[in-house]
Design a protein around this motif. Structure first.
Motif, PDB file in Angstrom:
ATOM      1  N   GLN A 231      42.406  34.215  40.278  1.00 18.02           N
ATOM      2  CA  GLN A 231      41.943  35.447  41.180  1.00 18.02           C
ATOM      3  C   GLN A 231      41.241  35.324  42.041  1.00 18.02           C
ATOM      4  O   GLN A 231      41.420  35.323  43.056  1.00 18.02           O
ATOM      5  CB  GLN A 231      41.367  36.581  40.671  1.00 18.02           C
ATOM      6  N   ASP A 232      39.698  33.641  41.726  1.00 16.43           N
ATOM      7  CA  ASP A 232      39.083  33.381  42.783  1.00 16.43           C
ATOM      8  C   ASP A 232      39.699  32.726  43.323  1.00 16.43           C
ATOM      9  O   ASP A 232      39.537  32.295  44.990  1.00 16.43           O
ATOM     10  CB  ASP A 232      38.015  32.867  42.103  1.00 16.43           C
ATOM     11  N   THR A 233      41.015  31.608  43.329  1.00 16.52           N
ATOM     12  CA  THR A 233      41.876  31.443  44.038  1.00 16.52           C
ATOM     13  C   THR A 233      42.750  31.645  44.892  1.00 16.52           C
ATOM     14  O   THR A 233      42.290  31.148  46.120  1.00 16.52           O
ATOM     15  CB  THR A 233      42.307  30.030  42.863  1.00 16.52           C
ATOM     16  N   VAL A 234      42.563  32.888  44.898  1.00 11.89           N
ATOM     17  CA  VAL A 234      43.959  33.696  45.405  1.00 11.89           C
ATOM     18  C   VAL A 234      42.885  33.623  46.341  1.00 11.89           C
ATOM     19  O   VAL A 234      43.005  34.144  48.189  1.00 11.89           O
ATOM     20  CB  VAL A 234      44.114  34.299  44.868  1.00 11.89           C
ATOM     21  N   GLU A 235      41.749  34.336  46.075  1.00  9.76           N
ATOM     22  CA  GLU A 235      40.718  34.910  46.870  1.00  9.76           C
ATOM     23  C   GLU A 235      39.866  33.823  48.467  1.00  9.76           C
ATOM     24  O   GLU A 235      40.021  34.305  48.797  1.00  9.76           O
ATOM     25  CB  GLU A 235      39.857  35.974  46.368  1.00  9.76           C
ATOM     26  N   GLY A 236      40.024  33.265  47.221  1.00  6.78           N
ATOM     27  CA  GLY A 236      39.099  31.863  48.539  1.00  6.78           C
ATOM     28  C   GLY A 236      40.362  31.630  49.424  1.00  6.78           C
ATOM     29  O   GLY A 236      39.993  31.505  50.906  1.00  6.78           O
ATOM     30  N   THR A 237      41.291  31.414  48.635  1.00  4.28           N
ATOM     31  CA  THR A 237      42.133  30.782  49.908  1.00  4.28           C
ATOM     32  C   THR A 237      42.304  32.323  51.017  1.00  4.28           C
ATOM     33  O   THR A 237      42.676  31.887  52.351  1.00  4.28           O
ATOM     34  CB  THR A 237      43.608  30.556  49.418  1.00  4.28           C
TER      35      THR A 237
ATOM     36  N   SER B 217      55.838  47.027  35.968  1.00  6.08           N
ATOM     37  CA  SER B 217      54.328  47.230  36.018  1.00  6.08           C
ATOM     38  C   SER B 217      53.096  46.466  37.113  1.00  6.08           C
ATOM     39  O   SER B 217      54.097  45.641  36.854  1.00  6.08           O
ATOM     40  CB  SER B 217      53.929  47.895  34.765  1.00  6.08           C
ATOM     41  N   ALA B 218      52.712  46.912  37.896  1.00  4.84           N
ATOM     42  CA  ALA B 218      51.917  45.987  38.277  1.00  4.84           C
ATOM     43  C   ALA B 218      50.475  46.152  38.711  1.00  4.84           C
ATOM     44  O   ALA B 218      50.072  47.267  38.608  1.00  4.84           O
ATOM     45  CB  ALA B 218      52.022  45.543  39.341  1.00  4.84           C
ATOM     46  N   TRP B 219      49.386  45.781  38.717  1.00  2.00           N
ATOM     47  CA  TRP B 219      48.442  45.380  39.775  1.00  2.00           C
ATOM     48  C   TRP B 219      48.127  45.258  40.793  1.00  2.00           C
ATOM     49  O   TRP B 219      48.741  43.718  41.102  1.00  2.00           O
ATOM     50  CB  TRP B 219      47.007  44.645  38.593  1.00  2.00           C
ATOM     51  N   ILE B 220      47.196  45.360  41.938  1.00  2.00           N
ATOM     52  CA  ILE B 220      46.769  44.926  43.564  1.00  2.00           C
ATOM     53  C   ILE B 220      45.351  44.908  43.390  1.00  2.00           C
ATOM     54  O   ILE B 220      45.017  45.349  42.922  1.00  2.00           O
ATOM     55  CB  ILE B 220      47.563  46.674  44.194  1.00  2.00           C
ATOM     56  N   ARG B 221      45.310  44.235  43.779  1.00  2.00           N
ATOM     57  CA  ARG B 221      43.779  44.092  44.347  1.00  2.00           C
ATOM     58  C   ARG B 221      44.171  43.978  46.317  1.00  2.00           C
ATOM     59  O   ARG B 221      44.664  43.034  46.731  1.00  2.00           O
ATOM     60  CB  ARG B 221      43.164  41.990  44.225  1.00  2.00           C
ATOM     61  N   ASP B 222      43.178  44.349  47.034  1.00  2.00           N
ATOM     62  CA  ASP B 222      42.903  45.028  47.389  1.00  2.00           C
ATOM     63  C   ASP B 222      42.217  43.437  48.049  1.00  2.00           C
ATOM     64  O   ASP B 222      41.194  43.277  47.853  1.00  2.00           O
ATOM     65  CB  ASP B 222      42.423  45.942  48.773  1.00  2.00           C
ATOM     66  N   LEU B 223      42.841  42.617  49.337  1.00  6.82           N
ATOM     67  CA  LEU B 223      41.607  41.444  49.365  1.00  6.82           C
ATOM     68  C   LEU B 223      41.348  41.540  51.040  1.00  6.82           C
ATOM     69  O   LEU B 223      40.202  40.706  51.471  1.00  6.82           O
ATOM     70  CB  LEU B 223      42.815  40.667  50.047  1.00  6.82           C
TER      71      LEU B 223
END
Length: 146
Positions: free
Chosen positions: A3-9, A118-124
């Motif tokens: 998650q840190d990698t995705v958010e950093g990207t 089923s999934a989970w969403i993170r609002d970037l």
């Protein structure tokens, strides 16, 4: 860590877009549309196989097909979240995390190959706005003397 990698990207992407937009003096269609660009990520865990075709390797298998279908989802329409990461339940379980304890929200996606996923969403967008509003340290000539 994923998650840190995705958010950093995502933050790096948005920072670069902002730099391009501020440096651009052109009003061509491409330059005007820069603020409309955004990213979506889909993270899934499953089995894959490699297949060599015409001299190149391709990923194949049901989970590859599912991932491809999930890229064509209804997240924006259902949530009004333009930039996001969608973690499938399989990915969350493989990571050993409890998605209910963090910034993720539950989501279901209908697919033609696996039914309801089923999934989970993170609002970037929230991540980006948080980075923009955080306090910044001003570096002055005096700070070099400290």
């Amino acid at each position: 860590m994923l998650q840190d990698t995705v958010e950093g990207t995502y933050v790096a992407f948005r920072s670069r877009l902002l730099n391009i937009q501020q440096a651009s003096t052109r009003d061509c269609n491409a330059c005007v549309r820069i603020p409309q660009l955004d990213l979506k990520f889909v993270v899934h865990h499953g089995q894959i196989a490699f297949q060599r075709m015409l001299g190149s390797e391709e990923l194949v298998g049901p989970d590859v097909i599912l991932l491809h279908r999930l890229l064509k989802n209804d997240v924006v329409e259902q949530t009004e979240v333009a930039a996001y990461v969608l973690y499938t339940q399989a990915a969350v379980e493989a990571g050993g995390e409890d998605p209910g304890e963090g910034p993720l929200r539950a989501h279901e996606e209908e697919t033609d190959v696996a039914g309801t996923v089923s999934a989970w969403i993170r609002d970037l967008g929230v991540v980006w706005r948080g980075r923009q509003t955080r306090p910044r340290r001003e570096i002055t000539a005096d700070s070099f003397l400290e």
